[in-house]
Design an enzyme around this catalytic site. Structure first.
Site: not given
Ligand code: SIN
Length: 274
Positions: A103, A265
């Site tokens: 990320d 997230r």
């Molecule tokens: C992400 O944070 O890259 C997305 C991961 C996901 O949706 O599984």
């Protein structure tokens, strides 16, 4: 008060564990969060099931591990700048994380970890794959390790975030983060070495002619994506995944269109790779 104990179920010999016996909607003591931090160091990505957490509870859990960061591109949940919605439905033209990445590696201080809670999942599909960059580094020959150690890569958010905007029909003129990081980084807690280039953000290797840099990066992308370094996580409603971006890459499967997959997230700040 009954004393809760974690039960840890490793997923592969290389990375990943499911952690049971904890309710993340409740505050955790310092001791218990230290235990979880230790598990994250050991397993690189840890998973929890049946966690019906609110946005406030998700943020509180994330803050046990550091300050939360605001995403430089994506919009956040109303009133919660540090919460990144992860959502796909029949109207989506793309989803987050469709290629292998760590990320926001284009940040000068890329995030230490990300914590994703999904409250809505498709019946089948929508898995996330995780790959251990420790295991990928360890599997290289000594000669290749010597070649890579000391190389510096350029990570640029612009091409990725502008491409994503263009898919939505937007011409995004904002400045995005750009940074240079070692191709092989040393984890600040475990001291282990991990490959730290990815096809979403890494654009070049400093000081190499373009053809040599591109060939080196392509070799690493192929190498990193081998199945023996990976696990594939099957989500259920109210699962949480917590991954260490310093040693793990991930990719999200969008194989469930037009079904809904939805959650939130939080991202924990990290420090400068070395
Ligand atoms: C992400 O944070 O890259 C997305 C991961 C996901 O949706 O599984």
């Amino acid at each position: 008060m009954p004393i809760e104990t974690f039960k840890v179920r490793p997923i592969t010999p290389v990375l990943g564990a499911e952690v049971h016996g904890v309710d993340l909607s409740k505050p955790l003591s310092g001791c218990r969060s230290d235990e979880l931090r230790g598990m994250l160091m050991d397993y690189q990505v840890i998973f929890f099931r049946d966690q019906n957490v609110s946005l406030e509870q998700l943020k509180r859990f994330g803050r046990l591990f550091g300050e939360l960061e605001v995403h430089p591109y994506a919009s956040s949940q109303n009133g919660h700048p540090e919460v990144l919605p992860i959502h796909a439905d029949a109207k989506s033209k793309q989803v987050a994380g469709e290629r292998w990445h760590s990320d926001v590696s284009c940040d000068a201080e890329p995030p230490m970890g990300s914590i994703l809670h999904l409250h809505t999942v498709p019946e089948v599909g929508g898995d996330t794959l995780f790959s251990s960059m420790y295991a990928a580094y360890d599997a290289l020959s000594e000669k290749m390790k010597q070649y890579l150690d000391g190389l510096i890569a350029v990570h640029d958010g612009g091409p990725n975030y502008r491409r994503r905007a263009a898919i939505e029909g937007l011409d995004d003129k904002r400045d995005f983060p750009r940074a240079e990081h070692p191709v092989v980084r040393t984890h600040p807690v475990t001291g282990r070495k991990a490959i730290f280039v990815n096809p979403v953000f890494t654009t070049a290797i400093r000081g190499l002619p373009e053809n040599e840099g591109d060939a080196t990066l392509q070799f690493l992308y192929n190498h990193n994506s081998q199945p023996q370094f990976q696990l594939r996580f099957r989500w259920q409603e109210n699962s949480i995944a917590f991954w260490d971006n310093r040693c793990v890459q991930h990719i999200a499967m969008w194989d469930y269109y037009p079904q809904v997959r939805s959650g939130n997230r939080v991202t924990v700040k990290g420090d400068k790779p070395y």
